[in-house]
Design an enzyme around this catalytic site. Structure first.
Site: not given
Length: 469
Positions: A146, A317, A211, A355, A87, A455, A173
């Site tokens: 690409h 939510k 993917r 929940d 590439r 988180m 591709k």
């Protein structure tokens, strides 16, 4: 919205469909080999085979140096079929040398027995003309394009496929970039309706499902890395995750798609739980991470029956509830949902909230211990002060659940007005987060953090000062 965005995808035939243990999809798993030396490449090639790859992409542009003998060695010693890519920088690769030398190397690996080569659309016509009449019978040319900026419209993608086919490509591709998860739907449409073998992948975290679900929609191959973080394109999962987390070999045209919708979402363990469960009972489904910016747009785009159900997490939510055709009465009372099921009979979206059951049950178990005595009656939360940090969807659920158990509720939120609104609805007191730092808890008080603070990736942060008492 582009009308082609509304994905009513049904999978085409031609793939193997089998029971548990039989590979359902013919989509290959290709491992990029990107070492800087031939010796290290040979080691990585063996590792890729052990991990379960079907095909090896030899990235010549990553090698510091190589000669004709090295190319012969890589082909001869490879434990799996080989795809050679060299590439150039102008297409996102590493090679910055003479173009003639680059194409000569690709012609040479063809002559030496490579199974595939990848050549860029910009030079494909000239290159394929140069090997006319010299191609070995089983040798295939992948012509690739690409796009590192965005994902074009379906019409533009269709035109791109036609241009690639016109070069004489054996395999098309297309790799694009996801600015939104709904961009992936356009690649699925192109892949599922393509008359030629097609690799359609969307780069970035929002493109992850391209993917995994390429096995459902008939993609020729997907890429899986040997190690986490060492990728040849943004968003590539590991070989281990493809095969063992997502059970890739079991994904086929009839596989039902489930997932967790959130932002952020990559930290979620839900795919581990559900995919293991699906595998253990032989259910033909896959559960994926879904990084979603606009949940209404997502649900409108992925509207086929094959997208069968979703878990909902922060920050969607409350917005998710408004997208449902029907909502469970408890969820309606809470004002938020964490689960959507597409009803098989009519395709309508049904919203639920589990929940409050899960969280409140866990807190009760923690208070009473796992070995509950049969003589204990009522909830250990009854009469306790229950402070909920956060007034979003999860906060609403916990406040509702704790109130149902007889707890006294206090809502603390960054925005006091939102805390007041929820407190008035539930029946409780309101605090700002600043107030919480100086709040003097009573004995046995419960403090529940329902915000995103703490988180991933900032796991050490807390909504209140760590030295507060």
């Amino acid at each position: 919205m582009d009308s082609t965005q509304n994905v009513l995808l049904s999978s085409s035939g031609g793939l193997q469909v089998g029971s548990k243990g039989v590979r359902r999809s013919s989509t290959l798993i290709c491992a990029p080999i990107m070492a800087e030396s031939v010796d290290k490449m040979l080691i990585d090639m063996g590792k890729a085979k052990t991990l379960g790859a079907d095909l090896l992409e030899i990235r010549l542009d990553h090698l510091k140096a190589f000669d004709n003998v090295d190319l012969k060695t890589l082909i001869k010693e490879s434990p799996l079929p080989t795809l050679f890519t060299y590439r150039p920088k102008w297409e996102g690769g590493q090679y910055d040398g003479d173009e003639k030398d680059r194409l000569d190397a690709l012609r040479l690996v063809m002559e030496l027995g490579a199974d595939y080569i990848d050549v860029e659309l910009q030079v494909a016509h000239e290159f394929i003309n140069s090997i006319y009449g010299k191609k070995p019978e089983k040798f295939k040319v992948i012509v690739s394009s690409h796009n590192y900026q965005h994902t074009p419209s379906v019409e533009a993608l269709g035109n791109l496929v036609a241009r690639i086919q016109a070069t004489g490509a054996d395999i098309v591709k297309i790799a694009t970039t996801a600015l939104d998860i709904t961009d992936v739907a356009r690649i699925f449409q192109i892949t599922v309706h393509s008359q030629v073998p097609t690799i359609g992948l969307v780069m970035g975290e929002r493109g992850l499902i391209s993917r995994i679900l390429c096995a459902k929609f008939g993609g020729y191959l997907t890429f899986g890395t040997l190690d986490s973080g060492i990728v040849s394109a943004p968003g590539q999962p590991t070989m281990k995750d493809i095969l063992h987390l997502y059970n890739f070999a079991q994904i086929g045209p009839d596989t039902k798609v489930f997932g967790i919708i959130g932002k952020p979402v990559s930290h979620s363990k839900s795919p581990f739980l559900y995919n293991e469960g699906f595998k253990s009972v032989g259910f033909n489904g896959v559960y994926v991470h879904l990084l979603v910016d606009d949940i209404a747009k997502f649900l409108q785009t992925y509207s086929s029956m094959d997208f069968a159900g979703f878990s909902i997490t922060i920050p969607h939510k409350e917005a998710a509830l408004k997208c449902c055709d029907e909502v469970d009465p408890v969820a309606k009372s809470i004002g938020a949902i964490n689960c959507i099921i597409r009803r098989p009979t009519d395709g309508k979206l049904f919203g639920f909230n589990t929940d409050y059951v899960g969280a409140i049950s866990a807190i009760e178990d923690g208070l009473t211990g796992s070995n509950k005595s049969g003589s204990i009656t009522g909830s250990p939360l009854a009469g306790r002060l229950f402070v909920v940090v956060g007034a979003g969807g999860a906060g609403k659920a916990l406040a509702y659940g704790a109130k149902q158990k007889g707890a006294r509720i206090a809502i603390a939120n960054r925005t006091y007005d939102r805390a007041r609104e929820l407190a008035d609805t539930i029946g409780g007191d309101a605090l700002s987060l600043a107030d919480l730092d100086h709040f003097h808890p009573e004995e046995g008080m419960i403090l529940a953090n329902t915000t995103s603070i703490g988180m991933q990736p900032k796991v050490d942060e807390t909504p209140i000062s760590k030295v507060s008492s």
